[in-house]
Enzyme design. Structure first.
Site, PDB file in Angstrom:
ATOM      1  N   ASP A   8      -0.003 -44.370  -2.543  1.00  0.00           N
ATOM      2  CA  ASP A   8      -0.805 -44.192  -3.751  1.00  0.00           C
ATOM      3  C   ASP A   8      -0.750 -42.717  -4.140  1.00  0.00           C
ATOM      4  OD1 ASP A   8      -2.643 -44.651  -5.842  1.00  0.00           O
ATOM      5  OD2 ASP A   8      -4.320 -44.078  -4.577  1.00  0.00           O
ATOM      6  N   SER A   9      -1.108 -42.447  -5.382  1.00  0.00           N
ATOM      7  CA  SER A   9      -1.168 -41.056  -5.831  1.00  0.00           C
ATOM      8  C   SER A   9      -2.251 -40.284  -5.067  1.00  0.00           C
ATOM      9  CB  SER A   9      -1.483 -41.026  -7.323  1.00  0.00           C
ATOM     10  OG  SER A   9      -2.670 -41.767  -7.574  1.00  0.00           O
ATOM     11  N   TYR A  40      -1.821 -39.198 -11.120  1.00  0.00           N
ATOM     12  CA  TYR A  40      -0.560 -39.539 -11.778  1.00  0.00           C
ATOM     13  C   TYR A  40      -0.846 -40.058 -13.197  1.00  0.00           C
ATOM     14  CZ  TYR A  40       2.278 -39.709  -7.382  1.00  0.00           C
ATOM     15  OH  TYR A  40       2.960 -39.434  -6.226  1.00  0.00           O
ATOM     16  N   GLY A  41      -2.047 -40.627 -13.366  1.00  0.00           N
ATOM     17  CA  GLY A  41      -2.350 -41.388 -14.585  1.00  0.00           C
ATOM     18  C   GLY A  41      -2.362 -40.599 -15.873  1.00  0.00           C
ATOM     19  N   CYS A  71      -0.612 -48.337  -6.278  1.00  0.00           N
ATOM     20  CA  CYS A  71      -1.081 -47.481  -7.371  1.00  0.00           C
ATOM     21  C   CYS A  71      -0.580 -48.145  -8.642  1.00  0.00           C
ATOM     22  CB  CYS A  71      -0.478 -46.086  -7.206  1.00  0.00           C
ATOM     23  SG  CYS A  71      -0.739 -44.981  -8.598  1.00  0.00           S
ATOM     24  N   ASN A  72      -1.475 -48.435  -9.548  1.00  0.00           N
ATOM     25  CA  ASN A  72      -1.058 -49.109 -10.781  1.00  0.00           C
ATOM     26  C   ASN A  72      -0.104 -48.242 -11.596  1.00  0.00           C
ATOM     27  OD1 ASN A  72      -2.958 -51.696 -11.394  1.00  0.00           O
ATOM     28  ND2 ASN A  72      -3.950 -50.238 -10.063  1.00  0.00           N
ATOM     29  N   THR A  73      -0.414 -46.950 -11.666  1.00  0.00           N
ATOM     30  CA  THR A  73       0.394 -46.052 -12.488  1.00  0.00           C
ATOM     31  C   THR A  73       1.812 -45.939 -11.928  1.00  0.00           C
ATOM     32  OG1 THR A  73      -1.649 -44.825 -12.929  1.00  0.00           O
ATOM     33  CG2 THR A  73       0.422 -43.737 -13.479  1.00  0.00           C
ATOM     34  N   GLU A 150     -14.057 -40.129  -7.569  1.00  0.00           N
ATOM     35  CA  GLU A 150     -13.701 -39.101  -6.574  1.00  0.00           C
ATOM     36  C   GLU A 150     -14.866 -38.156  -6.310  1.00  0.00           C
ATOM     37  OE1 GLU A 150      -9.923 -37.323  -7.178  1.00  0.00           O
ATOM     38  OE2 GLU A 150      -8.947 -39.223  -6.684  1.00  0.00           O
ATOM     39  N   CYS A 180      -6.707 -50.193 -11.836  1.00  0.00           N
ATOM     40  CA  CYS A 180      -6.570 -48.880 -11.203  1.00  0.00           C
ATOM     41  C   CYS A 180      -7.191 -49.001  -9.818  1.00  0.00           C
ATOM     42  CB  CYS A 180      -7.311 -47.827 -12.030  1.00  0.00           C
ATOM     43  SG  CYS A 180      -7.440 -46.227 -11.215  1.00  0.00           S
ATOM     44  N   THR A 181      -6.531 -48.399  -8.834  1.00  0.00           N
ATOM     45  CA  THR A 181      -6.992 -48.591  -7.451  1.00  0.00           C
ATOM     46  C   THR A 181      -8.358 -47.959  -7.177  1.00  0.00           C
ATOM     47  OG1 THR A 181      -5.592 -46.703  -6.949  1.00  0.00           O
ATOM     48  CG2 THR A 181      -4.753 -48.881  -6.372  1.00  0.00           C
ATOM     49  N   HIS A 182      -8.814 -47.086  -8.049  1.00  0.00           N
ATOM     50  CA  HIS A 182     -10.142 -46.485  -7.847  1.00  0.00           C
ATOM     51  C   HIS A 182     -11.279 -47.412  -8.278  1.00  0.00           C
ATOM     52  CE1 HIS A 182      -7.992 -42.766  -7.265  1.00  0.00           C
ATOM     53  NE2 HIS A 182      -9.105 -42.083  -7.119  1.00  0.00           N
TER      54      HIS A 182
END
Ligand code: DGL
Length: 255
Positions: A8-9, A40-41, A71-73, A150, A180-182
């Protein structure tokens, strides 16, 4: 199958690693978070692809058997190139997310939230409409959500107001894709703003796809290894939050 790599980013992919670890407890897992270059997004597709290839090269060189782009991006801009480059299975999070969405939606009224780059790719909307042409899909980029998570500001007034502002842009929807993974960490906050909407988290769906490909691992003492490109204490703290388990050691690497 012995070792599964997850990338992931940053730390968001740890939600996917958590689901994989719970589903496949006897596999070795290797995680790489490109924390020095997150997010990255907000970056260009060329930069996202270059970073994704560098990370994948590092992980492939570790001798892993399967690579998950958690990571989706990075999935949006790197999946095809990474797949073409390495002779191991490479799985992204968008296809499993689309599968889960189609299983969840009751009326085909679907919202998608993600980073600016993921939403600009249009991959969720196209993928859903290819398989459910009658679907009405609305996508909204929600770039402020990653820093809020974050900062560990889930459950706060600021997050509620931000979500209200973003999510009021949707027409009536029955399903919202957390692209999005967040965002799985914001499930409660989102449910408070959109109480009657089903939330799709691709982490579990991705873990199921991985399990289908990986078969059963049989490591007696499976190892979880964590690499990050920046290991400041802030990342260490939120990594534990995302993984839901204390992470004893994170190794710093430069790509
Ligand atoms: N992991 C990214 C994603 O799922 C979010 C963070 C970033 O922008 O790098 O799209």
């Amino acid at each position: 199958m012995r070792t599964i790599a997850i990338f992931d980013s940053g730390v968001g992919g740890l939600t996917v690693m958590r689901a994989i670890k719970d589903t496949l407890p006897h596999c070795n897992l290797v995680y790489l978070g490109d924390t020095a270059r997150v997010p990255y997004g907000t970056k260009s597709k060329e930069t996202i692809l270059r970073y994704s290839l560098q990370v994948s090269q590092f992980l492939y060189a570790q001798g892993v058997d399967l690579l998950v782009i958690a990571c989706n991006t990075a999935t949006a801009y790197g999946l095809h190139e990474v797949r073409a480059r390495y002779p191991i299975p490479v799985i992204g999070v968008i296809e499993p997310g689309i599968d889960a969405t189609l299983q969840t939606t009751t009326g085909g009224k679907i919202g998608v939230i993600g980073t600016s780059a993921t939403i600009a790719s249009g991959l969720y909307k196209r993928g859903i409409q290819e398989r459910l042409p009658a679907a009405h899909v609305t996508e909204i980029a929600t770039p402020l959500l990653v820093p809020l998570v974050e900062e560990n500001w889930t459950g706060t007034e600021v997050t509620r107001l931000t979500l209200e502002r973003y999510l009021s842009g949707f027409p009536v929807i029955d399903t919202l894709v957390l692209g999005c993974t967040h965002y799985p960490l914001l499930k409660n906050d989102i449910a408070a703003v959109l109480p009657n909407v089903a939330l799709v988290d691709s982490a579990l769906a991705t873990a199921r796809v991985v399990a289908g490909l990986a078969g059963q691992c049989s490591e007696q003492q499976p190892r979880s290894t964590f690499y990050m490109t920046d290991t400041s204490s802030r990342f260490r703290e939120i990594a534990t939050l995302f993984f839901g388990e204390e992470i004893a050691s994170i190794e710093h690497i430069d790509l």
